[in-house]
Design a protein around this motif. Structure first.
Motif, PDB file in Angstrom:
ATOM      1  N   PHE A   1       6.692  -6.138  -4.954  1.00  0.00           N
ATOM      2  CA  PHE A   1       5.739  -5.106  -5.606  1.00  0.00           C
ATOM      3  C   PHE A   1       6.113  -3.825  -4.911  1.00  0.00           C
ATOM      4  O   PHE A   1       6.436  -3.849  -3.718  1.00  0.00           O
ATOM      5  CB  PHE A   1       4.266  -5.655  -5.398  1.00  0.00           C
ATOM      6  CG  PHE A   1       3.863  -5.401  -3.915  1.00  0.00           C
ATOM      7  CD1 PHE A   1       3.274  -4.387  -3.650  1.00  0.00           C
ATOM      8  CD2 PHE A   1       4.102  -6.277  -2.941  1.00  0.00           C
ATOM      9  CE1 PHE A   1       2.771  -3.851  -2.081  1.00  0.00           C
ATOM     10  CE2 PHE A   1       3.620  -6.017  -1.543  1.00  0.00           C
ATOM     11  CZ  PHE A   1       2.901  -4.970  -1.512  1.00  0.00           C
ATOM     12  N   ASP A   2       5.574  -2.675  -5.763  1.00  0.00           N
ATOM     13  CA  ASP A   2       5.341  -1.419  -4.937  1.00  0.00           C
ATOM     14  C   ASP A   2       4.060  -1.090  -5.262  1.00  0.00           C
ATOM     15  O   ASP A   2       3.437  -1.358  -6.457  1.00  0.00           O
ATOM     16  CB  ASP A   2       6.450  -0.384  -5.323  1.00  0.00           C
ATOM     17  CG  ASP A   2       6.783   0.596  -4.190  1.00  0.00           C
ATOM     18  OD1 ASP A   2       5.557   0.656  -3.491  1.00  0.00           O
ATOM     19  OD2 ASP A   2       7.392   1.446  -4.331  1.00  0.00           O
ATOM     20  N   ALA A   3       3.424   0.010  -4.771  1.00  0.00           N
ATOM     21  CA  ALA A   3       1.917   0.486  -4.936  1.00  0.00           C
ATOM     22  C   ALA A   3       1.838   1.613  -3.953  1.00  0.00           C
ATOM     23  O   ALA A   3       2.330   2.009  -3.078  1.00  0.00           O
ATOM     24  CB  ALA A   3       0.944  -0.612  -4.529  1.00  0.00           C
ATOM     25  N   SER A   4       1.189   2.483  -4.628  1.00  0.00           N
ATOM     26  CA  SER A   4       0.684   3.667  -4.176  1.00  0.00           C
ATOM     27  C   SER A   4      -0.122   3.703  -2.903  1.00  0.00           C
ATOM     28  O   SER A   4      -0.682   2.692  -2.793  1.00  0.00           O
ATOM     29  CB  SER A   4      -0.034   4.655  -4.975  1.00  0.00           C
ATOM     30  OG  SER A   4      -1.245   4.557  -5.465  1.00  0.00           O
ATOM     31  N   ASP A   5      -0.015   4.618  -1.991  1.00  0.00           N
ATOM     32  CA  ASP A   5      -0.944   4.564  -0.853  1.00  0.00           C
ATOM     33  C   ASP A   5      -2.441   4.465  -1.305  1.00  0.00           C
ATOM     34  O   ASP A   5      -3.400   3.908  -0.475  1.00  0.00           O
ATOM     35  CB  ASP A   5      -0.776   5.913  -0.061  1.00  0.00           C
ATOM     36  CG  ASP A   5       1.049   5.679   0.742  1.00  0.00           C
ATOM     37  OD1 ASP A   5       1.282   4.490   0.908  1.00  0.00           O
ATOM     38  OD2 ASP A   5       1.344   7.087   0.970  1.00  0.00           O
ATOM     39  N   GLU A   6      -2.776   5.141  -2.492  1.00  0.00           N
ATOM     40  CA  GLU A   6      -3.982   5.164  -2.828  1.00  0.00           C
ATOM     41  C   GLU A   6      -4.688   3.779  -3.044  1.00  0.00           C
ATOM     42  O   GLU A   6      -5.843   3.372  -2.834  1.00  0.00           O
ATOM     43  CB  GLU A   6      -4.483   6.125  -3.985  1.00  0.00           C
ATOM     44  CG  GLU A   6      -4.314   7.547  -3.834  1.00  0.00           C
ATOM     45  CD  GLU A   6      -2.891   7.972  -3.600  1.00  0.00           C
ATOM     46  OE1 GLU A   6      -2.710   9.145  -3.038  1.00  0.00           O
ATOM     47  OE2 GLU A   6      -1.877   7.114  -3.882  1.00  0.00           O
ATOM     48  N   VAL A   7      -3.704   2.983  -3.821  1.00  0.00           N
ATOM     49  CA  VAL A   7      -4.019   1.781  -4.214  1.00  0.00           C
ATOM     50  C   VAL A   7      -4.080   0.900  -2.927  1.00  0.00           C
ATOM     51  O   VAL A   7      -5.217  -0.014  -2.637  1.00  0.00           O
ATOM     52  CB  VAL A   7      -2.971   1.019  -5.238  1.00  0.00           C
ATOM     53  CG1 VAL A   7      -3.099  -0.305  -5.220  1.00  0.00           C
ATOM     54  CG2 VAL A   7      -2.854   1.866  -6.510  1.00  0.00           C
TER      55      VAL A   7
ATOM     56  N   THR B   1      14.841  -4.482  -5.386  1.00  0.00           N
ATOM     57  CA  THR B   1      14.314  -3.694  -6.529  1.00  0.00           C
ATOM     58  C   THR B   1      12.753  -3.963  -6.180  1.00  0.00           C
ATOM     59  O   THR B   1      12.229  -4.986  -5.530  1.00  0.00           O
ATOM     60  CB  THR B   1      14.737  -4.103  -7.905  1.00  0.00           C
ATOM     61  OG1 THR B   1      14.442  -5.497  -7.987  1.00  0.00           O
ATOM     62  CG2 THR B   1      16.203  -3.959  -8.178  1.00  0.00           C
ATOM     63  N   SER B   2      11.923  -3.303  -6.875  1.00  0.00           N
ATOM     64  CA  SER B   2      10.489  -3.211  -6.624  1.00  0.00           C
ATOM     65  C   SER B   2       9.954  -3.053  -7.998  1.00  0.00           C
ATOM     66  O   SER B   2      10.218  -2.201  -8.959  1.00  0.00           O
ATOM     67  CB  SER B   2       9.863  -2.454  -5.689  1.00  0.00           C
ATOM     68  OG  SER B   2       9.938  -1.187  -5.983  1.00  0.00           O
ATOM     69  N   THR B   3       8.474  -3.523  -8.334  1.00  0.00           N
ATOM     70  CA  THR B   3       7.712  -3.460  -9.256  1.00  0.00           C
ATOM     71  C   THR B   3       6.485  -2.657  -9.028  1.00  0.00           C
ATOM     72  O   THR B   3       5.873  -3.323  -8.158  1.00  0.00           O
ATOM     73  CB  THR B   3       7.249  -4.780 -10.111  1.00  0.00           C
ATOM     74  OG1 THR B   3       8.703  -5.477 -10.677  1.00  0.00           O
ATOM     75  CG2 THR B   3       6.497  -4.643 -11.480  1.00  0.00           C
ATOM     76  N   GLU B   4       6.476  -1.656  -9.658  1.00  0.00           N
ATOM     77  CA  GLU B   4       5.085  -0.716  -9.477  1.00  0.00           C
ATOM     78  C   GLU B   4       3.904  -1.459  -9.889  1.00  0.00           C
ATOM     79  O   GLU B   4       3.668  -1.909 -11.162  1.00  0.00           O
ATOM     80  CB  GLU B   4       5.148   0.575  -9.754  1.00  0.00           C
ATOM     81  CG  GLU B   4       4.032   1.593  -9.615  1.00  0.00           C
ATOM     82  CD  GLU B   4       4.125   2.166  -8.284  1.00  0.00           C
ATOM     83  OE1 GLU B   4       3.069   2.526  -7.600  1.00  0.00           O
ATOM     84  OE2 GLU B   4       5.346   2.124  -7.809  1.00  0.00           O
ATOM     85  N   LEU B   5       2.708  -1.531  -9.104  1.00  0.00           N
ATOM     86  CA  LEU B   5       1.695  -2.077  -9.568  1.00  0.00           C
ATOM     87  C   LEU B   5       0.430  -1.224  -9.350  1.00  0.00           C
ATOM     88  O   LEU B   5       0.217  -0.435  -8.407  1.00  0.00           O
ATOM     89  CB  LEU B   5       1.124  -3.310  -8.630  1.00  0.00           C
ATOM     90  CG  LEU B   5       1.888  -4.697  -9.358  1.00  0.00           C
ATOM     91  CD1 LEU B   5       1.849  -5.829  -7.995  1.00  0.00           C
ATOM     92  CD2 LEU B   5       2.090  -5.182 -10.455  1.00  0.00           C
ATOM     93  N   ASP B   6      -0.521  -1.258 -10.111  1.00  0.00           N
ATOM     94  CA  ASP B   6      -1.869  -0.382 -10.223  1.00  0.00           C
ATOM     95  C   ASP B   6      -2.689  -1.329  -9.228  1.00  0.00           C
ATOM     96  O   ASP B   6      -2.379  -2.522  -8.899  1.00  0.00           O
ATOM     97  CB  ASP B   6      -2.398  -0.066 -11.314  1.00  0.00           C
ATOM     98  CG  ASP B   6      -2.989  -1.291 -12.243  1.00  0.00           C
ATOM     99  OD1 ASP B   6      -2.774  -2.284 -11.886  1.00  0.00           O
ATOM    100  OD2 ASP B   6      -2.953  -0.936 -13.430  1.00  0.00           O
ATOM    101  N   LEU B   7      -4.152  -0.858  -8.977  1.00  0.00           N
ATOM    102  CA  LEU B   7      -5.088  -1.735  -8.249  1.00  0.00           C
ATOM    103  C   LEU B   7      -5.455  -2.930  -8.612  1.00  0.00           C
ATOM    104  O   LEU B   7      -5.439  -3.881  -8.065  1.00  0.00           O
ATOM    105  CB  LEU B   7      -6.213  -0.854  -8.158  1.00  0.00           C
ATOM    106  CG  LEU B   7      -7.479  -1.558  -7.111  1.00  0.00           C
ATOM    107  CD1 LEU B   7      -6.897  -1.775  -5.962  1.00  0.00           C
ATOM    108  CD2 LEU B   7      -8.669  -0.581  -7.303  1.00  0.00           C
TER     109      LEU B   7
ATOM    110  N   GLY C   1       7.773  -1.541  -0.828  1.00  0.00           N
ATOM    111  CA  GLY C   1       6.675  -2.441  -1.362  1.00  0.00           C
ATOM    112  C   GLY C   1       6.932  -3.459  -0.179  1.00  0.00           C
ATOM    113  O   GLY C   1       5.936  -4.100   0.253  1.00  0.00           O
ATOM    114  N   HIS C   2       8.210  -3.920   0.280  1.00  0.00           N
ATOM    115  CA  HIS C   2       8.269  -5.007   1.321  1.00  0.00           C
ATOM    116  C   HIS C   2       7.741  -4.409   2.575  1.00  0.00           C
ATOM    117  O   HIS C   2       6.958  -5.254   3.364  1.00  0.00           O
ATOM    118  CB  HIS C   2       9.715  -5.298   1.618  1.00  0.00           C
ATOM    119  CG  HIS C   2      10.015  -6.334   2.739  1.00  0.00           C
ATOM    120  ND1 HIS C   2       9.483  -7.527   2.251  1.00  0.00           N
ATOM    121  CD2 HIS C   2      10.331  -6.293   3.852  1.00  0.00           C
ATOM    122  CE1 HIS C   2       9.502  -8.352   3.370  1.00  0.00           C
ATOM    123  NE2 HIS C   2      10.286  -7.347   4.285  1.00  0.00           N
ATOM    124  N   SER C   3       7.934  -3.293   3.070  1.00  0.00           N
ATOM    125  CA  SER C   3       7.461  -2.761   4.378  1.00  0.00           C
ATOM    126  C   SER C   3       5.751  -2.761   4.174  1.00  0.00           C
ATOM    127  O   SER C   3       5.085  -3.023   5.278  1.00  0.00           O
ATOM    128  CB  SER C   3       7.839  -1.377   4.959  1.00  0.00           C
ATOM    129  OG  SER C   3       7.334  -0.421   3.825  1.00  0.00           O
TER     130      SER C   3
END
Length: 246
Positions: A236-242, A204-210, A3-5
């Protein structure tokens, strides 16, 4: 860490494309003035000032603006800025750290609290999310600086702790107290960096949707729009698609 990067890369691209560069210049100038006032006005004798000037140059701040900011620190009429850190939660429970420099603590606290409230977050007490981050030095290089192996070897030799390489470039981390020495050593090996600064790196990170990412971006952009706010970090963290849809 991902998420940070990702956020570092978003910030970096955004900084390059931002039309309101005067606001960015103002924040960087303020950091230079404060650093010069707290220590020696000569960057070679003041590590914090050297890093502030280096970061300003990497963001294309004109030389005369940098010199004016240093001179301002030596004038008796320069404002007294106080450094304050605010901590809170954004949409989706993402931890957010806001770093500010202000000459009016009450104004800034009120504005930051209001911005959190209006954008689906809430301001917490100091320490409420800080334990989820580590203070680190961060140096960013473009992918053109070399392949992952070359940059990793240069970073370790310079005294860095970790490197995250992707097609967007290389993010090098070191102990916060080593940033001046590490960045100087890296410069000799890899040339000028794109960015050199102290950051809060999430542990630590929290996964987010779009939808969650869009809400978080809205909060962070509103916070960054405040003249007293220097920097905002989120875990945060998020998928490459998001990320691609943002």
């Amino acid at each position: 860490m991902a998420g940070h990067s990702k956020w570092a890369n978003i910030q970096h691209r955004k900084g390059r494309q931002d039309a309101a560069r005067s606001k960015l210049f103002s924040k960087l100038s303020k950091e230079i003035t404060v650093a010069a006032k707290m220590g020696d006005p000569d960057p070679e004798k003041n590590p914090r000032l050297r890093l502030a000037v280096k970061e300003a140059k990497s963001q294309s701040v004109p030389k005369d603006v940098i010199e004016r900011a240093i001179k301002k620190s030596m004038g008796g009429d320069s404002e007294d800025y106080e450094e304050i850190r605010y901590e809170g939660y954004g949409p989706g429970g993402v931890a957010v750290i806001v770093e500010a420099m202000t000459d009016n603590r009450n104004r800034t606290a009120s504005n930051v609290r209001s911005t959190f409230s209006k954008n689906g977050g809430n301001l917490g007490e100091t320490g409420s999310v800080g334990f989820m981050f580590e203070r680190k030095g961060e140096v960013i290089y473009p992918s053109s600086a070399g392949d992952a192996e070359t940059v990793f070897e240069a970073a370790i030799e310079a005294g860095a702790e970790d490197v995250e390489s992707s097609e967007d470039g290389h993010i090098i981390y070191c102990a916060d107290t080593d940033l001046n020495e590490v960045s100087t050593a890296l410069e000799e090996q890899l040339g000028e960096s794109e960015s050199t600064k102290l950051v809060w790196k999430p542990t630590t990170s929290t996964e987010l949707d779009l939808e969650g990412m869009q809400k978080l971006m809205k909060l962070i952009e509103a916070l960054e729009d405040d003249d007293d706010v220097q920097r905002v970090t989120a875990n945060f963290d998020a998928s490459d698609e998001v990320m691609a849809k943002l």
